[in-house]
Design a protein around this motif. Structure first.
Motif, short mmCIF file in Angstrom:
data_model
loop_
_atom_site.label_atom_id
_atom_site.label_comp_id
_atom_site.label_asym_id
_atom_site.label_seq_id
_atom_site.Cartn_x
_atom_site.Cartn_y
_atom_site.Cartn_z
N ALA A 178 23.86 45.15 -14.55
CA ALA A 178 23.65 44.74 -16.11
C ALA A 178 22.12 44.95 -16.10
O ALA A 178 20.84 44.59 -16.17
CB ALA A 178 23.87 43.16 -16.15
N PHE A 197 33.77 39.57 -13.14
CA PHE A 197 32.31 39.27 -13.65
C PHE A 197 32.81 38.13 -14.41
O PHE A 197 31.55 37.19 -14.15
CB PHE A 197 31.55 39.86 -14.80
CG PHE A 197 30.96 42.11 -13.71
CD1 PHE A 197 30.25 41.88 -13.60
CD2 PHE A 197 32.81 42.89 -14.00
CE1 PHE A 197 29.65 42.33 -13.28
CE2 PHE A 197 31.43 43.91 -13.76
CZ PHE A 197 30.43 43.60 -13.49
N ASP A 218 30.27 38.42 -3.77
CA ASP A 218 29.52 39.71 -5.22
C ASP A 218 28.54 38.72 -6.13
O ASP A 218 27.90 37.89 -6.05
CB ASP A 218 31.11 38.78 -6.13
CG ASP A 218 32.51 38.71 -5.77
OD1 ASP A 218 32.83 40.24 -5.00
OD2 ASP A 218 33.38 38.59 -6.32
N GLY A 224 27.57 44.16 -8.57
CA GLY A 224 27.57 44.06 -10.09
C GLY A 224 26.95 44.14 -10.08
O GLY A 224 25.39 43.89 -10.19
N SER A 278 28.94 30.44 -11.01
CA SER A 278 28.20 31.70 -9.38
C SER A 278 26.50 30.24 -9.10
O SER A 278 26.05 30.02 -9.59
CB SER A 278 27.57 32.63 -10.07
OG SER A 278 26.79 32.37 -11.73
N LEU A 332 26.01 40.10 -9.28
CA LEU A 332 25.34 40.80 -10.19
C LEU A 332 24.26 40.81 -9.79
O LEU A 332 23.18 39.87 -10.14
CB LEU A 332 25.61 39.34 -11.31
CG LEU A 332 25.06 40.88 -12.42
CD1 LEU A 332 26.02 41.70 -13.08
CD2 LEU A 332 26.18 39.71 -13.74
N TYR A 336 25.69 35.13 -7.74
CA TYR A 336 26.09 35.24 -6.36
C TYR A 336 26.60 34.26 -6.01
O TYR A 336 27.20 33.67 -6.58
CB TYR A 336 25.10 35.65 -4.51
CG TYR A 336 25.26 34.51 -4.29
CD1 TYR A 336 24.86 34.14 -3.63
CD2 TYR A 336 23.60 34.18 -4.82
CE1 TYR A 336 25.07 32.39 -3.35
CE2 TYR A 336 22.82 33.00 -4.48
CZ TYR A 336 23.74 32.44 -3.36
OH TYR A 336 23.05 31.17 -2.97
N ARG A 395 30.40 34.17 -12.84
CA ARG A 395 29.50 33.74 -13.84
C ARG A 395 30.43 32.23 -13.84
O ARG A 395 29.17 31.76 -14.06
CB ARG A 395 29.90 34.25 -15.83
CG ARG A 395 29.44 36.19 -15.09
CD ARG A 395 28.31 35.72 -15.06
NE ARG A 395 27.48 35.49 -16.50
CZ ARG A 395 26.58 36.27 -16.84
NH1 ARG A 395 25.51 37.09 -16.18
NH2 ARG A 395 25.79 35.41 -17.96
#
Length: 117
Positions: A50, A18, A84, A48, A25, A86, A37, A22
């Motif tokens: 949240a 994560f 990835d 992921g 991204s 989130l 992403y 961050r």
């Protein structure tokens, strides 16, 4: 049917994952969700989630949102580039029907960059 599974390798689980996401991204958004992403060197996309207590105090409602996002991701994972992702739920998602949330997630997924060939 194996392509539609949601294996452990498709999940972002470690805090370091994560944190890396961050740092570098890009952001995309839709009405009920926003997402960050980052492209990776992996072979497949990872997810992921949240869904904070700010979205809903009730765990039942937060878990419903997470299930819907995982299911939508699982269905579309083969079409995604190696990224990835989130996904962050917005408060308005709690009172929205499942069909509308899935349609909103379709819109969110369409904003991801196309896979490299």
């Amino acid at each position: 049917m194996g392509a539609f599974r949601f294996p452990r390798a498709a999940r972002m689980l470690k805090p370091g994952d994560f944190a890396r996401l961050r740092q570098g991204s890009r952001r995309i958004g839709s009405r009920y969700f926003s997402a960050e992403y980052r492209t990776t060197a992996d072979t497949a996309a990872r997810l992921g989630l949240a869904v904070s207590r700010r979205v809903s105090k009730l765990a039942v409602q937060r878990n419903r949102l997470k299930r819907l996002v995982r299911e939508s991701f699982r269905r579309h994972r083969a079409q995604f580039p190696a990224v990835d992702i989130l996904v962050i739920a917005r408060s308005a998602a709690v009172t929205t029907s499942g069909a509308e949330l899935l349609a909103d997630l379709e819109l969110l997924w369409s904003k991801l960059p196309p896979p490299q060939r």
